[in-house]
Motif scaffolding. Structure first.
Motif, short mmCIF file in Angstrom:
data_model
loop_
_atom_site.label_atom_id
_atom_site.label_comp_id
_atom_site.label_asym_id
_atom_site.label_seq_id
_atom_site.Cartn_x
_atom_site.Cartn_y
_atom_site.Cartn_z
N LYS A 127 18.64 49.54 -30.42
CA LYS A 127 18.79 50.87 -29.84
C LYS A 127 17.77 51.86 -30.41
CE LYS A 127 23.72 50.38 -28.86
NZ LYS A 127 25.09 50.91 -29.11
N SER A 128 17.45 51.69 -31.67
CA SER A 128 16.51 52.62 -32.29
C SER A 128 15.09 52.40 -31.82
CB SER A 128 16.60 52.52 -33.81
OG SER A 128 16.26 51.21 -34.22
N ARG A 129 14.79 51.20 -31.32
CA ARG A 129 13.42 50.89 -30.91
C ARG A 129 13.39 50.55 -29.43
NH1 ARG A 129 10.52 46.75 -34.70
NH2 ARG A 129 8.79 47.63 -33.49
N ALA A 130 14.18 51.25 -28.67
CA ALA A 130 14.25 50.93 -27.25
C ALA A 130 12.95 51.28 -26.53
CB ALA A 130 15.42 51.68 -26.61
N GLN A 131 12.18 52.27 -27.06
CA GLN A 131 10.96 52.70 -26.38
C GLN A 131 9.73 51.92 -26.82
OE1 GLN A 131 11.30 54.86 -23.96
NE2 GLN A 131 13.49 55.10 -24.44
N VAL A 132 9.87 51.00 -27.79
CA VAL A 132 8.74 50.25 -28.32
C VAL A 132 8.50 49.02 -27.46
CG1 VAL A 132 7.80 49.06 -30.32
CG2 VAL A 132 9.22 51.11 -30.62
N ILE A 133 7.26 48.80 -27.12
CA ILE A 133 6.93 47.61 -26.34
C ILE A 133 7.08 46.38 -27.23
CG2 ILE A 133 5.12 46.44 -25.03
CD1 ILE A 133 3.96 49.19 -24.40
N PRO A 134 7.87 45.37 -26.83
CA PRO A 134 8.07 44.19 -27.70
C PRO A 134 6.81 43.37 -27.82
CG PRO A 134 9.07 43.85 -25.55
CD PRO A 134 8.62 45.29 -25.57
N LEU A 135 6.70 42.70 -28.93
CA LEU A 135 5.56 41.83 -29.17
C LEU A 135 5.67 40.58 -28.30
CD1 LEU A 135 5.34 42.06 -33.05
CD2 LEU A 135 3.94 43.28 -31.38
N ALA A 136 4.54 40.04 -27.96
CA ALA A 136 4.51 38.82 -27.16
C ALA A 136 4.94 37.64 -28.03
CB ALA A 136 3.12 38.58 -26.62
N PRO A 137 5.66 36.67 -27.48
CA PRO A 137 6.07 35.49 -28.27
C PRO A 137 4.87 34.68 -28.72
CG PRO A 137 6.53 35.15 -25.95
CD PRO A 137 6.10 36.59 -26.08
N VAL A 138 5.02 34.03 -29.84
CA VAL A 138 3.95 33.20 -30.40
C VAL A 138 4.46 31.77 -30.49
CG1 VAL A 138 2.96 35.12 -31.70
CG2 VAL A 138 4.69 33.66 -32.76
N SER A 139 3.55 30.85 -30.73
CA SER A 139 3.90 29.44 -30.92
C SER A 139 3.22 28.91 -32.16
CB SER A 139 3.48 28.62 -29.69
OG SER A 139 2.08 28.70 -29.51
N LYS A 140 3.89 28.04 -32.86
CA LYS A 140 3.36 27.47 -34.09
C LYS A 140 2.39 26.33 -33.76
CE LYS A 140 7.71 28.43 -36.49
NZ LYS A 140 8.84 27.86 -37.25
N SER A 141 1.52 26.06 -34.69
CA SER A 141 0.59 24.93 -34.54
C SER A 141 1.27 23.64 -34.99
CB SER A 141 -0.67 25.18 -35.36
OG SER A 141 -0.35 25.24 -36.75
N LEU A 142 0.64 22.52 -34.66
CA LEU A 142 1.17 21.23 -35.10
C LEU A 142 1.20 21.15 -36.62
CD1 LEU A 142 -0.59 18.80 -32.57
CD2 LEU A 142 1.69 19.82 -32.42
N TRP A 143 0.19 21.74 -37.27
CA TRP A 143 0.13 21.75 -38.73
C TRP A 143 1.31 22.52 -39.32
CZ3 TRP A 143 -1.67 20.14 -43.26
CH2 TRP A 143 -1.62 21.00 -44.37
N THR A 144 1.60 23.70 -38.76
CA THR A 144 2.71 24.51 -39.27
C THR A 144 4.04 23.78 -39.11
OG1 THR A 144 1.50 26.52 -38.71
CG2 THR A 144 3.87 26.74 -39.09
N CYS A 145 4.23 23.15 -37.94
CA CYS A 145 5.47 22.39 -37.72
C CYS A 145 5.59 21.25 -38.73
CB CYS A 145 5.51 21.86 -36.30
SG CYS A 145 5.64 23.13 -35.03
N ALA A 146 4.50 20.54 -38.97
CA ALA A 146 4.53 19.41 -39.91
C ALA A 146 4.83 19.88 -41.32
CB ALA A 146 3.21 18.66 -39.86
N VAL A 147 4.23 21.01 -41.74
CA VAL A 147 4.45 21.51 -43.10
C VAL A 147 5.90 21.99 -43.27
CG1 VAL A 147 3.82 23.36 -44.69
CG2 VAL A 147 2.04 22.07 -43.53
N GLU A 148 6.40 22.74 -42.29
CA GLU A 148 7.76 23.25 -42.42
C GLU A 148 8.80 22.12 -42.47
OE1 GLU A 148 7.30 27.59 -40.17
OE2 GLU A 148 8.34 25.92 -39.19
#
Length: 700
Positions: free
Chosen positions: A35-56
């Protein structure tokens, strides 16, 4: 032999080549509208790389491993690109996720602009084999303790490779490379004191590919490449599918099990006055469920299907926590736990609650019956343990009765016989000067005697016949001896002849009728059971000596009866069956016998009446001189015929009376009697014109 399993060493080889920088195509929302940030444009979704998925995912694998096995299970992490990068060693101080995450931060993500021809996963695999040949601190301690037999300490390990393979051919090439490297390193380790040859290596190759694409590598179960190497291949999509796969693998590799704590009360963040129930999944060693595996009382609720496998979790319900931490509980085991989703709010609240010194009792979910508390969560020294509570009788209490066994209440154990058995097999100190002609040690002779005595020894009275018979005691005590004398053989044969004589006399046997209906087996069947059991006992010892065999031959000879004996037995069986059938149907026959007898007597009496009428009315059939007058049925016992159902005694009396009436000329007075009384002075009334009876007295 001090053996180290494959789980002692685990080497992670993560591909750091440019193609691992490709997106996994699983979008992650970075901003949530409030509610406090209703006027803020949301950030676009991101996707992780294969390397990040493997490390996590690999870090989650290591975190669970370090939580449950903080000491004896070790991990070596290697990153491979144009060269290999070893991020830690086998030392205990390097075994933590903090050390690995710090080293991975220094390595950074893969460079997509780097030349792919210069990068290869082979560098890391070769370094992984070399790392397996290095001696860990635990292996060094065992080798030092064994001194001259240091080669008895085994060296095994597992390699987990996270990469993006090109094809099945590329996978076979990687396996061949590892096999050649193991052979080379074993040759080097043969002449070195700082290296150990590899006795067994497991390769787990995980092929990671982006979502939305088709895999070029096929799954393959564990396969033996050589006596030293086994390999398995898993083709998994990046993202949550990879996380689920590694979660299943860590359970398989380290014998872990899952427990879900349900109905955990927790206050809502938005509404502090309200609470909701949450579930938290914990991983721990499988032995925490051992009691349920033994009893078969498993409640495998909440079974969920994951990618490339099925994961099962056991459900336990939250109980009201105990505020008194001084209270002790009788535990049969304590096992470290690790939350499956360590960053979730329910898991964080549960761990903080336990780390503050609180204990939580867990109960089995039951549809009916009383509540059974089987586990407890509590922390010790900053670590959380799942305690297994004894839900059965505690060993600290009074010992249970011998009649309370796993199969229920058994009350007919051979307790007295077992006491005699223990007295016969007591161990006593033996002097060194004592010598046995056979050359056996005293402990070997004792084991041999115990083996002979227990070849056939029923534990329950109802399961045996011969051990309940005093007549068989001499044979049972002698047949277990290692060597029989001629006197012992004669005693055994005399016992057998006594049993034959008992069978000829048809003496009863102590056959148990537990679980059977009626009186139990027939007498002939009882002796058959007795002879079979006696033959089984003697057969277990017949191969010891020729004299033991003679006892068995005597039993076989006595069991083969002549034809006349068999005929007598057959007649005896028929007689027993007839008696049993009579006793079984006794009540029914008693009810029907009166009706049948009355009908039969009625028919006889009617027949007699018809014959009497024919003889009396037929002028052509004069009554013979020896023909006896017949009694009218109503005159036999007139009062009793009007009393309703006749008794067996009255019917039998009537029958005897009718039969006797045909044997002699009936007495005139009884034939002319009225109500069983013969009237005297019958002509007095006619002559004097007065009654023969007056006021109950006869006139004179």
């Amino acid at each position: 032999m001090k053996m180290f399993s494959v789980a002692h060493k685990t080497v992670f080889v993560v591909d750091h080549c440019p193609y691992m920088a490709e997106s996994s195509r699983q979008q992650v929302e970075c901003d949530v509208l409030t509610k406090s940030r209703a006027q803020v444009i949301p950030l676009a979704p991101v996707s992780k790389s294969l390397w990040t998925c493997a490390v996590e995912c690999s870090m989650e694998y290591c975190r669970i491993l370090f939580d449950v096995y903080p000491k004896d299970k070790l991990v070596n992490y290697i990153v491979s690109d144009s060269e290999f990068h070893i991020l830690n060693t086998w030392r205990r101080e390097d075994q933590s996720t903090h050390e690995l995450m710090s080293a991975l931060a220094a390595v950074g993500p893969p460079n997509p602009r780097e030349d792919p021809e210069c990068c290869s996963i082979l560098h890391g695999l070769v370094a992984a084999v070399e790392a397996l040949c290095k001696i860990t601190e635990l292996q060094h301690e065992k080798r030092t303790a064994l001194m001259d037999t240091a080669e008895r300490v085994a060296n095994r390990g597992r390699i987990i490779c996270l990469t993006n393979a090109k094809s099945n051919t590329n996978v076979r090439m990687l396996e061949d490379c590892i096999q050649e490297t193991i052979s080379e390193q074993n040759k080097l380790a043969a002449g070195s004191d700082r290296l150990m040859a590899i006795q067994q290596c497991e390769l787990v190759l995980v092929h990671i590919y982006p979502q939305g694409e088709d895999t070029l590598v096929s799954d393959r179960p564990k396969k033996e490449i050589s006596p030293l190497l086994t390999s398995e291949v898993h083709s998994v999509r990046a993202g949550r599918h990879l996380a689920s796969k590694l979660n299943i693998l860590v359970q398989q590799h380290f014998d872990l099990a899952s427990t879900t704590i349900t109905n955990i009360p927790m206050k809502e963040e938005q509404h502090a006055n309200t609470s909701a129930n949450y579930d938290v999944e914990l991983l721990h060693h499988r032995d925490a469920h051992m009691e349920f595996f033994k009893s078969g009382d498993l409640h495998m609720a909440g079974t969920s299907t994951r990618e490339n496998g099925v994961k099962e979790t056991m459900t336990l319900k939250w109980c009201t926590p105990r505020t008194n931490s001084i209270e002790l509980h009788y535990c049969t085991g304590a096992y470290r736990i690790s939350p499956t989703d360590v960053n979730s709010r329910p898991s964080s609240c549960l761990t903080n609650f336990l780390l503050n010194g609180r204990s939580v009792l867990l109960e089995q979910p039951r549809k009916s019956g009383s509540k059974v508390i089987s586990h407890m969560l509590s922390s010790h020294g900053g670590e959380i343990f799942l305690h297994v509570l004894n839900s059965n009788r505690s060993t600290l209490e009074d010992p249970p009765s011998i009649s309370e066994g796993c199969g229920g209440r058994v009350t007919d154990y051979r307790i007295t016989d077992f006491g005699e058995f223990m007295r016969d097999n007591r161990l006593t100190p033996v002097a060194e000067s004592s010598h046995d002609p056979s050359g056996k040690l005293p402990v070997e002779r004792a084991k041999a005697q115990l083996e002979r005595y227990t070849r056939y020894w029923p534990m329950i009275i109802s399961q045996t016949t011969i051990f309940n018979m005093q007549a068989v005691v001499p044979l049972a005590n002698l047949i277990v001896k290692e060597v029989l004398t001629e006197e012992d053989v004669l005693t055994c044969q005399k016992t057998i002849y006594n049993l034959v004589d008992m069978e000829r006399k048809n003496d009863p046997l102590p056959i148990s009728t537990v679980g059977s209906r009626g009186k139990g087996p027939k007498r002939d069947e009882q002796y058959r059971i007795m002879w079979n059991e006696l033959e089984t006992l003697v057969k277990t010892h017949a191969g010891a000596t020729d004299r033991h065999q003679r006892v068995l031959d005597c039993i076989v000879a006595c069991r083969s009866k002549p034809p006349e004996e068999e005929e007598r037995k057959k007649r005896g069986r028929k007689r027993e069956e007839r008696e049993d059938r009579t006793e079984k149907n006794g009540s029914k026959e008693t009810e029907d016998k009166s009706w049948q007898e009355s009908e039969r007597l009625k028919g006889l009496l009617e027949k007699d009446e018809q014959e009497s009428e024919v003889i009396k009315d037929s002028p052509d059939s004069p009554e013979p001189l020896n023909k006896k007058p017949r009694l009218i049925p109503e005159d036999i016992h007139p009062p009793e015929r009007a009393k309703g159902p006749a008794t067996l005694l009255s019917m039998w009396t009537n029958r005897i009376t009718v039969a006797n009436s045909r044997k002699h000329q009936e007495f005139f007075g009884r034939a002319s009697s009225v109500n069983s009384k013969f009237e005297l002075y019958q002509n007095l009334k006619e002559e004097n014109g007065m009654d023969a009876h007056e006021n109950g007295k006869a006139s004179r």
